[in-house]
Motif scaffolding. Structure first.
Motif, PDB file in Angstrom:
ATOM      1  N   GLY A  24      54.618  29.347 -39.061  1.00 39.12           N
ATOM      2  CA  GLY A  24      53.835  28.536 -39.989  1.00 39.12           C
ATOM      3  C   GLY A  24      52.470  28.201 -39.458  1.00 39.12           C
ATOM      4  N   CYS A  25      52.347  28.114 -38.106  1.00 41.41           N
ATOM      5  CA  CYS A  25      51.080  27.689 -37.520  1.00 41.41           C
ATOM      6  C   CYS A  25      50.256  28.855 -37.006  1.00 41.41           C
ATOM      7  CB  CYS A  25      51.334  26.715 -36.367  1.00 41.41           C
ATOM      8  SG  CYS A  25      52.104  25.175 -36.882  1.00 41.41           S
ATOM      9  N   SER A  26      50.857  30.031 -36.967  1.00 41.96           N
ATOM     10  CA  SER A  26      50.180  31.138 -36.303  1.00 41.96           C
ATOM     11  C   SER A  26      49.113  31.779 -37.175  1.00 41.96           C
ATOM     12  CB  SER A  26      51.210  32.206 -35.910  1.00 41.96           C
ATOM     13  OG  SER A  26      50.568  33.316 -35.358  1.00 41.96           O
ATOM     14  N   SER A  27      48.057  32.194 -36.492  1.00 47.66           N
ATOM     15  CA  SER A  27      47.022  32.977 -37.162  1.00 47.66           C
ATOM     16  C   SER A  27      46.899  34.324 -36.478  1.00 47.66           C
ATOM     17  CB  SER A  27      45.683  32.226 -37.105  1.00 47.66           C
ATOM     18  OG  SER A  27      45.300  31.995 -35.769  1.00 47.66           O
ATOM     19  N   GLY A  28      48.014  34.766 -35.874  1.00 45.27           N
ATOM     20  CA  GLY A  28      48.004  36.036 -35.166  1.00 45.27           C
ATOM     21  C   GLY A  28      47.989  35.791 -33.680  1.00 45.27           C
ATOM     22  N   ALA A  29      47.300  36.641 -32.914  1.00 44.16           N
ATOM     23  CA  ALA A  29      47.247  36.504 -31.472  1.00 44.16           C
ATOM     24  C   ALA A  29      46.740  35.122 -31.112  1.00 44.16           C
ATOM     25  CB  ALA A  29      46.336  37.575 -30.875  1.00 44.16           C
ATOM     26  N   GLY A  30      47.415  34.527 -30.153  1.00 47.08           N
ATOM     27  CA  GLY A  30      47.031  33.185 -29.742  1.00 47.08           C
ATOM     28  C   GLY A  30      47.940  32.140 -30.337  1.00 47.08           C
ATOM     29  N   GLY A  31      48.644  32.417 -31.400  1.00 46.44           N
ATOM     30  CA  GLY A  31      49.652  31.531 -31.959  1.00 46.44           C
ATOM     31  C   GLY A  31      49.137  30.174 -32.377  1.00 46.44           C
ATOM     32  N   SER A  32      47.898  30.066 -32.813  1.00 45.66           N
ATOM     33  CA  SER A  32      47.360  28.765 -33.187  1.00 45.66           C
ATOM     34  C   SER A  32      46.736  28.838 -34.558  1.00 45.66           C
ATOM     35  CB  SER A  32      46.308  28.315 -32.157  1.00 45.66           C
ATOM     36  OG  SER A  32      45.254  29.239 -32.093  1.00 45.66           O
ATOM     37  N   SER A  33      46.571  27.679 -35.170  1.00 42.90           N
ATOM     38  CA  SER A  33      45.969  27.601 -36.484  1.00 42.90           C
ATOM     39  C   SER A  33      44.917  26.518 -36.478  1.00 42.90           C
ATOM     40  CB  SER A  33      47.049  27.299 -37.525  1.00 42.90           C
ATOM     41  OG  SER A  33      46.475  27.134 -38.805  1.00 42.90           O
ATOM     42  N   GLY A  34      43.695  26.881 -36.832  1.00 44.01           N
ATOM     43  CA  GLY A  34      42.617  25.899 -36.853  1.00 44.01           C
ATOM     44  C   GLY A  34      42.412  25.309 -35.484  1.00 44.01           C
ATOM     45  N   GLY A  35      42.414  23.962 -35.389  1.00 45.80           N
ATOM     46  CA  GLY A  35      42.189  23.320 -34.110  1.00 45.80           C
ATOM     47  C   GLY A  35      43.449  22.988 -33.359  1.00 45.80           C
ATOM     48  N   ASP A  90      53.381  37.261 -31.493  1.00 47.05           N
ATOM     49  CA  ASP A  90      53.316  35.888 -31.976  1.00 47.05           C
ATOM     50  C   ASP A  90      53.209  34.987 -30.743  1.00 47.05           C
ATOM     51  OD1 ASP A  90      53.368  33.670 -33.579  1.00 47.05           O
ATOM     52  OD2 ASP A  90      55.532  33.700 -33.900  1.00 47.05           O
ATOM     53  N   VAL A  91      52.132  35.158 -30.009  1.00 46.04           N
ATOM     54  CA  VAL A  91      51.998  34.588 -28.671  1.00 46.04           C
ATOM     55  C   VAL A  91      51.496  33.150 -28.729  1.00 46.04           C
ATOM     56  CG1 VAL A  91      50.961  34.914 -26.394  1.00 46.04           C
ATOM     57  CG2 VAL A  91      51.444  36.910 -27.834  1.00 46.04           C
ATOM     58  N   PRO A  92      52.207  32.202 -28.093  1.00 42.08           N
ATOM     59  CA  PRO A  92      51.708  30.827 -28.049  1.00 42.08           C
ATOM     60  C   PRO A  92      50.446  30.742 -27.193  1.00 42.08           C
ATOM     61  CG  PRO A  92      53.637  31.069 -26.651  1.00 42.08           C
ATOM     62  CD  PRO A  92      53.508  32.348 -27.420  1.00 42.08           C
ATOM     63  N   ASP A  93      49.653  29.722 -27.411  1.00 36.33           N
ATOM     64  CA  ASP A  93      48.425  29.575 -26.638  1.00 36.33           C
ATOM     65  C   ASP A  93      48.706  29.314 -25.164  1.00 36.33           C
ATOM     66  OD1 ASP A  93      46.285  29.637 -28.741  1.00 36.33           O
ATOM     67  OD2 ASP A  93      47.482  27.994 -29.543  1.00 36.33           O
ATOM     68  N   PHE A 307      52.348  26.343 -15.930  1.00 33.36           N
ATOM     69  CA  PHE A 307      51.867  26.716 -17.261  1.00 33.36           C
ATOM     70  C   PHE A 307      50.746  27.743 -17.167  1.00 33.36           C
ATOM     71  CE2 PHE A 307      54.055  22.861 -18.397  1.00 33.36           C
ATOM     72  CZ  PHE A 307      54.554  23.138 -19.658  1.00 33.36           C
ATOM     73  N   GLY A 308      50.882  28.777 -18.001  1.00 33.05           N
ATOM     74  CA  GLY A 308      49.855  29.797 -18.101  1.00 33.05           C
ATOM     75  C   GLY A 308      49.252  29.814 -19.488  1.00 33.05           C
ATOM     76  N   ILE A 309      48.083  30.451 -19.609  1.00 33.91           N
ATOM     77  CA  ILE A 309      47.337  30.517 -20.871  1.00 33.91           C
ATOM     78  C   ILE A 309      47.329  31.958 -21.378  1.00 33.91           C
ATOM     79  CG2 ILE A 309      45.100  30.141 -21.969  1.00 33.91           C
ATOM     80  CD1 ILE A 309      44.428  28.225 -19.664  1.00 33.91           C
ATOM     81  N   SER A 310      47.632  32.130 -22.649  1.00 31.80           N
ATOM     82  CA  SER A 310      47.558  33.467 -23.241  1.00 31.80           C
ATOM     83  C   SER A 310      46.129  33.993 -23.160  1.00 31.80           C
ATOM     84  CB  SER A 310      47.996  33.412 -24.709  1.00 31.80           C
ATOM     85  OG  SER A 310      47.671  34.627 -25.357  1.00 31.80           O
ATOM     86  N   LYS A 311      45.981  35.224 -22.703  1.00 32.15           N
ATOM     87  CA  LYS A 311      44.639  35.805 -22.588  1.00 32.15           C
ATOM     88  C   LYS A 311      44.045  36.129 -23.954  1.00 32.15           C
ATOM     89  CE  LYS A 311      46.223  40.586 -21.808  1.00 32.15           C
ATOM     90  NZ  LYS A 311      46.237  41.697 -20.819  1.00 32.15           N
ATOM     91  N   THR A 312      44.891  36.088 -24.998  1.00 30.71           N
ATOM     92  CA  THR A 312      44.396  36.344 -26.353  1.00 30.71           C
ATOM     93  C   THR A 312      44.166  35.059 -27.144  1.00 30.71           C
ATOM     94  OG1 THR A 312      46.640  36.559 -27.245  1.00 30.71           O
ATOM     95  CG2 THR A 312      45.573  38.569 -26.438  1.00 30.71           C
ATOM     96  N   SER A 313      44.376  33.915 -26.516  1.00 24.96           N
ATOM     97  CA  SER A 313      44.200  32.650 -27.226  1.00 24.96           C
ATOM     98  C   SER A 313      42.742  32.458 -27.634  1.00 24.96           C
ATOM     99  CB  SER A 313      44.638  31.477 -26.351  1.00 24.96           C
ATOM    100  OG  SER A 313      44.332  30.246 -26.966  1.00 24.96           O
ATOM    101  N   SER A 314      42.548  31.864 -28.783  1.00 26.05           N
ATOM    102  CA  SER A 314      41.197  31.540 -29.243  1.00 26.05           C
ATOM    103  C   SER A 314      40.729  30.202 -28.684  1.00 26.05           C
ATOM    104  CB  SER A 314      41.164  31.493 -30.778  1.00 26.05           C
ATOM    105  OG  SER A 314      42.089  30.526 -31.274  1.00 26.05           O
ATOM    106  N   HIS A 315      41.541  29.629 -27.787  1.00 32.45           N
ATOM    107  CA  HIS A 315      41.228  28.317 -27.213  1.00 32.45           C
ATOM    108  C   HIS A 315      41.146  28.379 -25.686  1.00 32.45           C
ATOM    109  CE1 HIS A 315      41.838  26.299 -31.075  1.00 32.45           C
ATOM    110  NE2 HIS A 315      42.937  27.023 -31.227  1.00 32.45           N
ATOM    111  N   LEU A 316      40.659  29.487 -25.152  1.00 31.68           N
ATOM    112  CA  LEU A 316      40.626  29.638 -23.704  1.00 31.68           C
ATOM    113  C   LEU A 316      39.835  28.524 -23.023  1.00 31.68           C
ATOM    114  CD1 LEU A 316      40.160  33.511 -23.231  1.00 31.68           C
ATOM    115  CD2 LEU A 316      42.171  32.130 -22.677  1.00 31.68           C
ATOM    116  N   THR A 317      38.682  28.208 -23.556  1.00 30.61           N
ATOM    117  CA  THR A 317      37.836  27.177 -22.937  1.00 30.61           C
ATOM    118  C   THR A 317      38.536  25.829 -22.938  1.00 30.61           C
ATOM    119  OG1 THR A 317      35.814  28.326 -23.607  1.00 30.61           O
ATOM    120  CG2 THR A 317      35.613  25.994 -23.035  1.00 30.61           C
TER     121      THR A 317
END
Length: 420
Positions: A24-35, A90-93, A307-317
């Protein structure tokens, strides 16, 4: 797992619910929606770790109004669910790497050795978390050092000196005394995807010689060497040393039983003790080294709460900034305390609370050898579920040790070939 052990509690999201949340929250790679930033915490609902992590996260959100996290508690099959998500893109951030940031998840994770906290990572974790070139893929919140957890009051009532339990024969004799007092000697959860397998992870290193471990790591599984490990579990089942409600007991039930003095021993990470103290704050708890048939007693250790960060996340920063915040000494110290472990960073303070005396005795003073989790080093990727299901079948009486050993051998051969 280790995958270990995904920790689960009474109010856990089911795998289907967790998947629905991500879908429901995913927008593809990074597994996040909006903010909203998706974080698979790996922590059980109701656990001290999740409560502390949530508190720290809420404080971060308050000081960063544009950042919002969705903290997802552990599912009943955290490791398998995460594998499905990664395979389906469907990768979480951000996610809890439970001991596998380098060896299983590094191809999905953002390298983090350029972060300011990298220089402060406890060097004891280098062997498990760093590549030969020094790369690291997760922030360790704690340094996992575990043994056999015990309730001191229960042992005292039974006339058992915990420091005398340096062999399995001494341990079994103590279990008989404890059972005679009406207390369960060994508490295990059959509902969580971890405790049954942890029995194997704890016992196995002391059943193998160094040469046998090297052979196993090279791809040769000898059932005759593995069977005594399963026989140990079967002997406890036959003697009635394992809690009779094993099949229905949850992770939280284990913690409550230990704290309330309804159980004597638990083969699990120290977070179980931390959770036990939330319901029984006056409980006298400790841990002791695991007996060995091939050498001196040992402790289990390595990467756990990281904890690690998905390299495809749109929230890397945003996520790198969040990890930097978690790495602040006050935050890392609080999270390590909630885990009942030493801090993950040398700049933080270690406070093991009720377990501090055991830590000072066996780690600081005695310098007890620390061995890695058996399945992570000596078994092919994917064997954790086999350890859990085969041990479960022995505890419930659905399989004889020989049958469990044969299944482990079959899966070992198959998975070793796939992972080459």
């Amino acid at each position: 797992m280790k995958s270990k052990t995904a920790r689960v509690g009474a109010l856990i999201l089911t795998a289907a619910t967790a998947a629905a949340l991500l879908t429901g929250c995913s927008s593809g790679a990074g597994g996040s929606s909006g903010g909203t930033i998706q974080v698979e915490t790996g922590f059980a609902s109701g656990s001290d770790l999740l409560a502390t992590f949530t508190k720290v996260t809420n404080a971060y959100e308050k000081s960063h109004p544009g950042v919002k996290f969705n903290l997802i508690p552990s599912s009943t099959n955290y490791e398998q669910d995460l594998k499905v998500k990664l395979a389906s893109h469907d990768v979480p951030d951000m996610w809890w790497t439970h001991g596998w940031s380098r060896d299983r998840y590094s191809k999905f994770l953002e390298p983090l050795q350029d972060q300011s906290w990298n220089k402060d990572v406890n060097p004891q974790l280098d062997a498990a978390m760093r590549t030969s070139s020094g790369a690291i893929y997760a922030l360790p919140l704690d340094t996992d050092v575990a043994g056999i957890l015990y309730n001191k009051s229960v042992l005292t009532k039974a006339g058992v000196d915990p420091e005398s339990l340096t062999s399995w024969s001494a341990f079994d004799a103590a279990a008989a005394k404890i059972k005679a007092t009406g207390v369960t000697p060994i508490e295990v959860s059959g509902k969580a995807n971890g405790p049954a397998g942890n029995l194997i992870d704890w016992i196995a290193p002391g059943k193998y010689t160094d040469a046998q471990l090297a052979s196993l790591k090279a791809g040769t599984f000898a059932g005759s060497v593995y069977k005594p490990i399963v026989d140990q579990v079967e002997s406890w089942r036959a003697a009635g040393y394992i809690n009779p409600d094993y099949s229905s007991a949850t992770q939280q039930d284990m913690s409550k039983a230990l704290g309330a003095g309804q159980a004597a021993f638990i083969f699990q990470q120290n977070s179980v003790a931390a959770d036990a103290l939330t319901t029984s704050p006056d409980a006298q708890l400790g841990f002791l080294p695991v007996p060995s048939d091939t050498g001196k007693p040992y402790l289990i250790g390595g990467e756990m709460n990281a904890f690690g960060i998905s390299k495809t996340s749109s929230h890397l920063t945003e996520l790198k900034a969040f990890l930097k915040y978690l790495a602040q000494p006050a935050n890392d110290s609080a999270l390590a305390k909630a885990a009942g472990s030493a801090a993950g960073l040398t700049t933080s303070t270690s406070d093991l609370g009720a377990l501090q005396t055991s830590y000072d005795q066996f780690v600081v003073k005695d310098k007890t050898r620390l061995v890695p989790y058996f399945d992570r080093v000596y078994l092919p990727n994917g064997m954790w579920n086999t350890l859990v299901t085969t041990t479960d079948s022995v505890i419930t009486g659905q399989a004889q040790p020989a049958e469990a050993v044969n299944q482990v051998g079959t899966d070992f051969k198959s998975l070793y070939g796939q992972n080459k």
